[in-house]
Design a protein around this motif. Structure first.
Motif, mmCIF file in Angstrom:
data_model
loop_
_atom_site.group_PDB
_atom_site.id
_atom_site.type_symbol
_atom_site.label_atom_id
_atom_site.label_comp_id
_atom_site.label_asym_id
_atom_site.label_seq_id
_atom_site.Cartn_x
_atom_site.Cartn_y
_atom_site.Cartn_z
ATOM 1 N N LYS A 196 -6.012 -15.734 -0.712
ATOM 2 C CA LYS A 196 -7.329 -15.450 0.564
ATOM 3 C C LYS A 196 -8.446 -16.906 -0.028
ATOM 4 C CE LYS A 196 -7.505 -13.538 3.947
ATOM 5 N NZ LYS A 196 -7.081 -13.540 5.422
ATOM 6 N N ASN A 197 -8.742 -15.860 -1.462
ATOM 7 C CA ASN A 197 -9.369 -17.556 -1.968
ATOM 8 C C ASN A 197 -8.880 -18.706 -1.803
ATOM 9 O OD1 ASN A 197 -11.145 -15.343 -2.865
ATOM 10 N ND2 ASN A 197 -10.330 -14.961 -4.714
ATOM 11 N N ASN A 198 -8.401 -18.721 -1.588
ATOM 12 C CA ASN A 198 -7.363 -20.455 -0.905
ATOM 13 C C ASN A 198 -7.280 -20.307 0.377
ATOM 14 O OD1 ASN A 198 -7.860 -21.842 -3.852
ATOM 15 N ND2 ASN A 198 -6.857 -20.366 -4.170
ATOM 16 N N HIS A 199 -7.705 -19.645 1.170
ATOM 17 C CA HIS A 199 -7.856 -19.796 2.130
ATOM 18 C C HIS A 199 -6.713 -20.197 3.249
ATOM 19 C CE1 HIS A 199 -12.279 -20.402 2.321
ATOM 20 N NE2 HIS A 199 -11.620 -21.273 1.592
ATOM 21 N N TYR A 200 -5.523 -19.606 2.597
ATOM 22 C CA TYR A 200 -3.636 -19.591 3.502
ATOM 23 C C TYR A 200 -3.614 -18.051 3.745
ATOM 24 C CZ TYR A 200 -2.583 -22.376 -0.309
ATOM 25 O OH TYR A 200 -2.868 -24.356 -0.548
ATOM 26 N N HIS A 201 -2.869 -17.994 4.867
ATOM 27 C CA HIS A 201 -2.640 -17.128 6.521
ATOM 28 C C HIS A 201 -1.784 -16.116 5.096
ATOM 29 C CE1 HIS A 201 -0.582 -14.922 8.804
ATOM 30 N NE2 HIS A 201 -1.726 -15.182 9.588
ATOM 31 N N VAL A 202 -1.705 -15.077 4.978
ATOM 32 C CA VAL A 202 -1.076 -13.828 4.083
ATOM 33 C C VAL A 202 -0.424 -13.226 4.971
ATOM 34 C CG1 VAL A 202 -0.996 -11.929 2.578
ATOM 35 C CG2 VAL A 202 -2.503 -14.021 2.386
ATOM 36 N N ALA A 203 1.137 -13.131 5.061
ATOM 37 C CA ALA A 203 2.006 -12.067 6.220
ATOM 38 C C ALA A 203 2.484 -11.422 4.892
ATOM 39 C CB ALA A 203 2.700 -13.299 6.803
ATOM 40 N N ILE A 204 2.996 -10.366 5.550
ATOM 41 C CA ILE A 204 3.096 -9.840 3.513
ATOM 42 C C ILE A 204 5.017 -8.729 5.254
ATOM 43 C CG2 ILE A 204 3.607 -6.769 3.074
ATOM 44 C CD1 ILE A 204 1.393 -8.704 1.889
ATOM 45 N N ASP A 205 5.897 -9.448 4.170
ATOM 46 C CA ASP A 205 7.596 -9.097 4.766
ATOM 47 C C ASP A 205 7.754 -8.174 4.336
ATOM 48 O OD1 ASP A 205 10.190 -9.091 5.598
ATOM 49 O OD2 ASP A 205 10.400 -10.860 4.754
ATOM 50 N N THR A 206 8.233 -7.110 4.957
ATOM 51 C CA THR A 206 8.538 -5.528 4.888
ATOM 52 C C THR A 206 8.895 -4.602 5.412
ATOM 53 O OG1 THR A 206 7.528 -3.613 3.234
ATOM 54 C CG2 THR A 206 5.631 -4.261 5.153
ATOM 55 N N CYS A 207 9.713 -3.764 4.358
ATOM 56 C CA CYS A 207 10.018 -2.429 5.040
ATOM 57 C C CYS A 207 9.556 -1.314 5.078
ATOM 58 C CB CYS A 207 11.938 -2.487 5.136
ATOM 59 S SG CYS A 207 11.726 -1.260 3.001
ATOM 60 N N GLY A 208 8.642 -1.314 4.711
ATOM 61 C CA GLY A 208 7.842 -0.072 4.972
ATOM 62 C C GLY A 208 7.643 0.970 3.786
ATOM 63 N N PHE A 209 8.920 1.115 3.240
ATOM 64 C CA PHE A 209 9.123 2.076 2.536
ATOM 65 C C PHE A 209 8.569 2.049 1.331
ATOM 66 C CE2 PHE A 209 11.889 4.299 -1.303
ATOM 67 C CZ PHE A 209 12.108 5.856 0.102
ATOM 68 N N ALA A 210 6.987 2.189 1.229
ATOM 69 C CA ALA A 210 6.005 2.453 0.052
ATOM 70 C C ALA A 210 5.368 3.253 0.195
ATOM 71 C CB ALA A 210 5.669 0.727 -0.022
ATOM 72 N N LYS A 211 4.422 3.800 -0.276
ATOM 73 C CA LYS A 211 3.170 4.382 -0.790
ATOM 74 C C LYS A 211 2.295 4.259 0.377
ATOM 75 C CE LYS A 211 3.700 6.234 -4.918
ATOM 76 N NZ LYS A 211 3.029 6.727 -6.692
ATOM 77 N N PRO A 212 2.205 5.013 1.222
ATOM 78 C CA PRO A 212 1.229 4.633 2.299
ATOM 79 C C PRO A 212 -0.439 3.870 1.804
ATOM 80 C CG PRO A 212 1.005 7.076 2.864
ATOM 81 C CD PRO A 212 2.589 6.510 1.378
ATOM 82 N N GLU A 213 -0.867 5.167 0.022
ATOM 83 C CA GLU A 213 -1.605 4.215 -0.139
ATOM 84 C C GLU A 213 -1.900 2.924 -0.704
ATOM 85 O OE1 GLU A 213 0.405 7.003 -2.944
ATOM 86 O OE2 GLU A 213 -0.361 6.977 -0.781
ATOM 87 N N VAL A 214 -0.743 2.279 -0.671
ATOM 88 C CA VAL A 214 0.178 0.931 -1.250
ATOM 89 C C VAL A 214 -0.193 0.137 -0.032
ATOM 90 C CG1 VAL A 214 1.554 -0.708 -1.901
ATOM 91 C CG2 VAL A 214 1.129 1.298 -3.559
ATOM 92 N N ILE A 215 0.745 0.772 1.213
ATOM 93 C CA ILE A 215 0.365 -0.615 2.516
ATOM 94 C C ILE A 215 -1.048 -0.704 2.953
ATOM 95 C CG2 ILE A 215 1.174 -0.078 4.906
ATOM 96 C CD1 ILE A 215 3.865 -0.564 3.645
ATOM 97 N N GLU A 216 -1.952 0.558 2.508
ATOM 98 C CA GLU A 216 -3.435 0.023 3.561
ATOM 99 C C GLU A 216 -4.069 -1.021 2.191
ATOM 100 O OE1 GLU A 216 -6.531 3.647 4.732
ATOM 101 O OE2 GLU A 216 -5.357 4.192 3.882
ATOM 102 N N LYS A 217 -3.801 -0.144 0.806
ATOM 103 C CA LYS A 217 -5.035 -1.802 0.547
ATOM 104 C C LYS A 217 -4.201 -2.854 0.779
ATOM 105 C CE LYS A 217 -5.444 -2.435 -4.528
ATOM 106 N NZ LYS A 217 -4.948 -1.966 -6.512
#
Length: 148
Positions: free
Chosen positions: A14-35
């Protein structure tokens, strides 16, 4: 799996102005997803099975957390693209697709859904790692397009 590293990498992008896409199956703690969602521009979210027992059978884990995290992302209005890997005879059933559509309808959001045809590219990975491939005999799915 590595939330601290991921958030640092996102910050650097983000500091270098890149678009960030997260590829996930969603199997993670909700607080991690939210962060992670606080910094990401887009989530590419794999969704395989809606029935919990079927999901456990084919993936080894419950889908409750996955579905709850998807609801969370939709609630906080992060752009999400649903990716549905179509696996013949396993998750391409009328029941699974109907349950998926029912789930999407409860979100009250317009969602983009990508159908990903099953491919056997991982066969060599399983063999090289000495792991059992439960889909070893399954053939690649050939999907027709509107142009052919």
């Amino acid at each position: 799996m590595q939330p601290d590293f991921l958030t640092e990498a996102i910050t650097a992008c983000k500091n270098n102005h890149y678009h960030v896409a997260i590829d996930t199956c969603g199997f993670a703690k909700p607080e991690v997803i939210e962060k992670v969602a606080a910094q990401a521009d887009l989530f590419l979210y794999d969704l395989k099975m809606m029935d919990e027992e079927s999901h456990k059978k084919y993936t080894g884990v419950s889908n409750r957390l996955i579905l709850e995290n998807l609801k969370l992302l939709i609630k906080i209005s992060v752009p999400v693209v649903i990716r549905f890997p179509v696996i013949p005879g396993i998750n391409d059933t009328e029941a699974n697709i109907s349950q998926m559509l029912d789930f999407f309808n409860t979100t009250n959001k317009s969602l983009e859904i990508h159908l990903l045809p099953y491919h056997s590219i991982a066969k060599n990975k399983y063999r090289n790692l000495g792991m059992e491939n439960k889909l070893n005999e399954l053939q690649d799915l050939k999907m027709k397009t509107s142009s052919g």
